[in-house]
Design a protein around this motif. Structure first.
Motif, PDB file in Angstrom:
ATOM      1  N   LEU A 144      29.645  19.448  35.026  1.00 48.15           N
ATOM      2  CA  LEU A 144      30.479  18.328  35.467  1.00 48.15           C
ATOM      3  C   LEU A 144      31.813  18.840  35.993  1.00 48.15           C
ATOM      4  CD1 LEU A 144      30.984  15.265  35.686  1.00 48.15           C
ATOM      5  CD2 LEU A 144      31.761  15.319  33.289  1.00 48.15           C
ATOM      6  N   TYR A 145      32.431  19.770  35.250  1.00 50.81           N
ATOM      7  CA  TYR A 145      33.697  20.338  35.714  1.00 50.81           C
ATOM      8  C   TYR A 145      33.516  21.105  37.022  1.00 50.81           C
ATOM      9  CZ  TYR A 145      37.707  23.323  36.277  1.00 50.81           C
ATOM     10  OH  TYR A 145      38.788  23.966  36.821  1.00 50.81           O
ATOM     11  N   SER A 160      39.928  28.333  32.738  1.00 47.81           N
ATOM     12  CA  SER A 160      40.280  28.056  34.129  1.00 47.81           C
ATOM     13  C   SER A 160      40.572  26.578  34.389  1.00 47.81           C
ATOM     14  CB  SER A 160      39.144  28.513  35.055  1.00 47.81           C
ATOM     15  OG  SER A 160      38.008  27.678  34.893  1.00 47.81           O
ATOM     16  N   MET A 161      40.325  25.730  33.417  1.00 49.92           N
ATOM     17  CA  MET A 161      40.550  24.291  33.611  1.00 49.92           C
ATOM     18  C   MET A 161      42.038  23.951  33.554  1.00 49.92           C
ATOM     19  SD  MET A 161      37.642  22.498  31.279  1.00 49.92           S
ATOM     20  CE  MET A 161      35.905  22.788  31.566  1.00 49.92           C
ATOM     21  N   GLN A 182      35.562  18.291  21.823  1.00 47.79           N
ATOM     22  CA  GLN A 182      34.771  18.270  23.049  1.00 47.79           C
ATOM     23  C   GLN A 182      34.650  16.846  23.601  1.00 47.79           C
ATOM     24  OE1 GLN A 182      30.857  20.594  23.580  1.00 47.79           O
ATOM     25  NE2 GLN A 182      30.284  18.577  22.830  1.00 47.79           N
ATOM     26  N   GLY A 183      34.617  15.857  22.715  1.00 48.76           N
ATOM     27  CA  GLY A 183      34.583  14.464  23.153  1.00 48.76           C
ATOM     28  C   GLY A 183      35.813  14.110  23.975  1.00 48.76           C
ATOM     29  N   GLU A 184      36.956  14.648  23.588  1.00 50.06           N
ATOM     30  CA  GLU A 184      38.184  14.396  24.353  1.00 50.06           C
ATOM     31  C   GLU A 184      38.143  15.101  25.703  1.00 50.06           C
ATOM     32  OE1 GLU A 184      41.476  15.312  21.770  1.00 50.06           O
ATOM     33  OE2 GLU A 184      41.143  13.485  20.582  1.00 50.06           O
ATOM     34  N   LEU A 185      37.603  16.318  25.749  1.00 53.67           N
ATOM     35  CA  LEU A 185      37.417  17.000  27.032  1.00 53.67           C
ATOM     36  C   LEU A 185      36.514  16.167  27.941  1.00 53.67           C
ATOM     37  CD1 LEU A 185      37.482  19.420  29.014  1.00 53.67           C
ATOM     38  CD2 LEU A 185      35.605  20.418  27.667  1.00 53.67           C
TER      39      LEU A 185
END
Length: 196
Positions: A144-145, A160-161, A182-185
Motif C-alpha cells: 500500500l505504501y 523511508s516513510m 501497526q493499526g495506526e500506521l
C-alpha cells in the motif's frame, strides 16, 4: 450494495521461520478501521483487541527467533494456550466484532507475507471453521505504501516513510502492542494522499 470491510491489524511472534516445523509463540489483533460506502473510518486500535500466547506445536525452535518476542519457551510449554482453543477463540472474536460492525473482516499486516503465513496456517490447521479471512482477504501495508508513494517494494521500508505516517507508539515486539502500533500506521496510510 457491497458489505463494509473491517480492517484487523495483526502481528505474530514465532520461534522459527515457518509454521509446522516451528511454532507461533503469540499473536495480537486490533481493529483499526471500517470502510463502507461513505469511505474509510478509523477506530481506536486499542479498543477492540485480541491477544494469545500459545503452547509450542513442536520441539524445534530457533533461539534467535524466539528471543525477538522475549517470551519464555518453557513458560509457554506449561502455560500457553492450546492452539485449537486460541484459534477458535480468535475466530469467535473476529466474528463478534465483524457482526457488531456489520462488516467483512480483512487481515492487515506489515509486511503481510510473514504474519499472514502464520495466521492462515494456524487457522486452517486448528480452527474449526478455518480462516475467518478466507484465503485472500488481506492487505499488505508495505505494498500500500509503495503504490501510494510511487516507490519500489525494496524502498517501502518504515525508515523511508515520512514520519507523519508512523505511529508514536514504540515497537516492542509484544504482538498486541505491535498490532496496535501497526493499526495506526494503517490508518495514516489509508488517509494519506501524497499527490494532492
Amino acid at each position: 450494495m457491497a458489505r463494509a470491510e473491517l480492517y484487523v491489524s495483526a502481528d505474530v511472534e514465532a520461534d522459527g521461520p515457518v509454521p509446522g516445523p516451528f511454532s507461533m509463540s503469540s499473536f495480537g489483533m486490533a481493529v483499526a478501521g471500517v470502510r463502507d460506502g461513505d469511505g474509510f473510518r478509523a477506530v481506536d486500535p486499542g479498543e477492540r483487541t485480541f491477544y494469545a500466547e500459545l503452547k509450542p506445536i513442536s520441539d524445534a525452535y530457533d533461539p534467535e527467533a524466539l528471543a525477538v518476542g522475549g517470551l519464555d519457551r518453557e513458560l509457554l510449554v506449561r502455560e500457553g494456550r492450546e492452539p485449537g482453543e486460541a484459534m477458535n477463540a480468535a475466530s469467535q472474536w473476529i466474528a463478534g466484532v465483524a457482526g457488531e460492525l456489520g462488516a467483512t473482516p480483512v487481515f492487515v499486516a506489515y509486511p503481510l507475507g510473514y504474519d499472514w503465513m502464520w495466521m492462515y496456517w494456524y487457522f486452517m490447521r486448528f480452527a474449526a471453521g478455518g480462516s475467518p479471512f478466507g484465503h485472500s482477504r488481506c492487505m499488505d501495508l508495505k505494498s500500500l505504501y509503495a503504490a501510494k508513494a510511487g516507490v519500489r517494494i525494496s524502498e517501502a521500508t518504515k525508515r523511508s516513510m515520512p514520519s507523519h505516517l508512523l505511529s508514536d507508539r514504540p515497537h516492542t515486539h509484544n504482538a498486541l502492542d505491535d498490532a496496535i502500533e501497526q493499526g495506526e500506521l494503517f490508518q495514516n496510510l489509508m488517509r494519506w494522499h501524497p499527490q494532492e
